[in-house]
Design a protein around this motif. Sequence first.
Motif: not given
Length: 951
Positions: A683-707
């Motif tokens: 994120n820092k070196n290639e996206r200029k810190s503009l991306s959002e890092i989202i931690t997804v544990a197994q079993g807590t996935e949301e629809s955006d991730f599965w899509q």
Amino acid sequence: MAETGVLPFVRGIDFTKNDFSDGNFPYHVSAMIGLRWLRLNKTGLDIIPFELSNLKKLESLSLVRNNLRDIHPDVCQLSNLRFFSCRDNKLKNAGVPQELFNLDDLSVVDLSHNQLREVPAGLEQAKNLLVLNLSHNMIETIPSQLFINLTDLMYVDVSNNQLDTLPPQIRRLTNLQTLMLNNNPLMHAQIRQLPALVALETLHMRGTARTVSNFPAGIESLRNLKDLDLSYNELVRVPEALYKLSSLVRLNLSNNEIMEMSTLMDTWEALEYLNVSRNKLTELPASLCTLMSLRKIYMNSNQIDFAGIPASIGKLQSLEVFSASTNNLEMIPEGVCRCGKLKKLILNSNRLITLPDAIHYLTDLEVLDIRDNPELVMPPKPSELMRGAGAEFYHIDFSLTHQLQLAGAAPPIPPDEMPRKKDSHARLRRLRKIRDSEDGEDSAKVLKGMQQVAKDKAKGLTPQKEEKGEPVKAKRWDEALERPNLDYSEIFEEDVGQVPGLCCWEIENFLPNPIDEALIGKFYEADCYIILKTYIDDTGSLNWLIWYWIGKRSPLDKKACSAIHAVNLRNLLGAECRTCREEQDDESEDFLDLFMENGVSYIAGGRTTSGFYTVDEVVHTNRLYRISGQQTLSLYACPLAATSLDMRYVFILDAGRHIYLWTGKKSTLMLRSKARLVAEKLNKNERKSLSEIITVAQGTEESDFWQLVGGAPTFGIKESSQTNIEYPQPVLYKVGLGMGYLELPQVDVPQQVLVNTLLETKGVYILDCYTDVFVWIGRKSTRLVRAAALKLAQEMNAILKRPDYAMVTRCLEGTEPQTFKIKFKGWDDVIPVDFTRTSESVQRRGVDIKAIFERDRLKTDLSALFVPRQPAMSVDEAEQLMQEWNEDLEGMESIVLEGKKFVKLPENEEGHFYSEECYVFLCRYWVPAAEEEPAEKPETAAYEQFLSFSF
């Protein structure tokens, strides 16, 4: 694709370690009609591909370590073939066609490590053969006709076969330099033909049942012999003929029954390697110590004791390896420890009781093997080499001589011999006497004027200079030119301007890039160029003329950089010429005369890119990466599907503005922490810190991730079959470009570990990681190589069997993505976080704690403690000095510290001191300047300037 791509221009390519089994050989290879060399080692081939029949220009073909059972007849149609290696396959005599040896240019044939029972039929027809390797087969006889025709052979290896004799025609090989006969049952063969091989340099007869009776006669006539291997034979003594081979460099007599060595071995003056291990020796002759070139000696598994090693062995100053394991040694001579270059000392499995004390002084010793010596007691380490006790613990030698040596001072002088110090106040008294005298009125005026000047300086006033009548002569433009001390090695080549002729550079990304001679004079309207003319003047020296040409549609950055780098080029060459500006449609005649042959032509548009950032909408491709490993992280792309997820690993889903970090239930905490750091760097070196890092544990996935991964799975995520795939090791290629051809050899990677030092800034490399193909472009690489490498990488990715999700990524030096750098060891490694330090501390002082402690370690200079003391000043001299200095005291201010500020002390409190206060006295003295000729002009040489001191 092949007809319009770069494949027809490829001259050589290395496909080693690619999987071409089960008919996976790329048919596009047939389009590489310009191929000169091809390596297909370790590719799993069962048959030679028919595509090779179209490679009419092929000269070198390597098929090492495959599963070939026969050689396809199409290979015999390669009329230009010179080198053919089919080593380590399953070839039989029926699978080797006779037509192969009818090729006129065939000079190297390697059919070793196969299943041949006879010499291949028709081999005697290869009359231009220079190298023949038939080792590790089952050949029983060599036909006499073979060596009648092949008289130009220089290398023959028939070791590890079933030969019981050699044909007498071998004496015809007068050009033979290397002959390998190892491990053949030649017990009844006299090998009397050896003396005829006058050019022989290497002879290996290991395991050929040599005895003293059947040893080749006349071997002493081989004056050029340097390497001789007679190990694993039945020699009871060294044949006398060997002592006459004065040119020997390497001699192996191990695994025999030799009982003694003759003193005649002093004739081996050039010997560097001697192996007499596993014999029956009890001692070595003293003449061994005369072999000054000897670097390695092995005498393992003999019956040598302390008396069997010459005491003068310390004369072998070139000795690096001394191996005497499994003997009867109770001690070793102290001379062994005098071999200053010794690196390996192997003494295991002896009867050692102790070792010489000098063993601790072998500073170059890397290996000391003293295992299996149960009664061994190591000698105590000398006090000067002890660490951890006494003065050495503090790394300080408190002796007076050592400290004076460290301080760079002279040795101490006894007080009675100490020279009398010069009176430093005599000159001061003389100058004061001159000042107080009223004999010269001119001196008084000068003194008064200089005092006024000193007071003005103290007040901050600048005296006005009198204007001179004569005008100041202006300097020439080149005399006033300041040439900055810059490093131009990253801008221009080192040999620029050393050959007469024209050179031209185009401006791209703020830097000049050289262009080919064919393009000089063809200027793009949106580009800028630098032109250098190198010629020889009337004095026979090199001289230069420099122009910079500006297109009418060129941007501002190219205009400025062309002018700047033209000046940089002039500074680099040390030229005295001006840098002349030339604009499109307004060129000078001198400039146009440079292109009289072809003239100047303008081309619409621009060839190079601007150095300014341009905002382009980049279409991002979503990718899924699997991260595994503990000490060394591995990152491989996976299919973008839920079936790729595995509960044992951590996955990074790069979706552009969102970076998902999916953690499996069985993934370790260390793996999760390192995967998080990889995502942060991404994120820092290639996206200029503009991306959002989202931690997804197994079993807590949301629809955006599965899509993003193609929908939620209908099954529970456990262990995926995708993670059981063993990916091949990354292969690094270096792109080579010549006059109309391309080459793609593999880079030799030590221990199969990639390091970034393999990448040279002048080169272009292709890293094939199976799921990713990276094209690394060095800063100093040429434009043609860059374009060819990108095109070649795309075509390689298409012709080789790669997954559908594999991508070709372009990497510029200095801006490499994290997915590329993680393939190299030690390049931006992901390390555990030290939570006791702030980010500012890490940036300011670095990451390495040991380096920080080393910088902060207190460095104490004790030299002042050992400098001879000056004699004490007498009371009369001290009072006189105090009186003289007080006469020159012009003023004094008293300052006292109150709280955290200094304040001026009231006059009524001057002279009163309190024990808990701190005082500062600012004194201003009159001090005369140094005189140059006091003997000739004592009146005027003393009053040149006034200085002030603060105490």
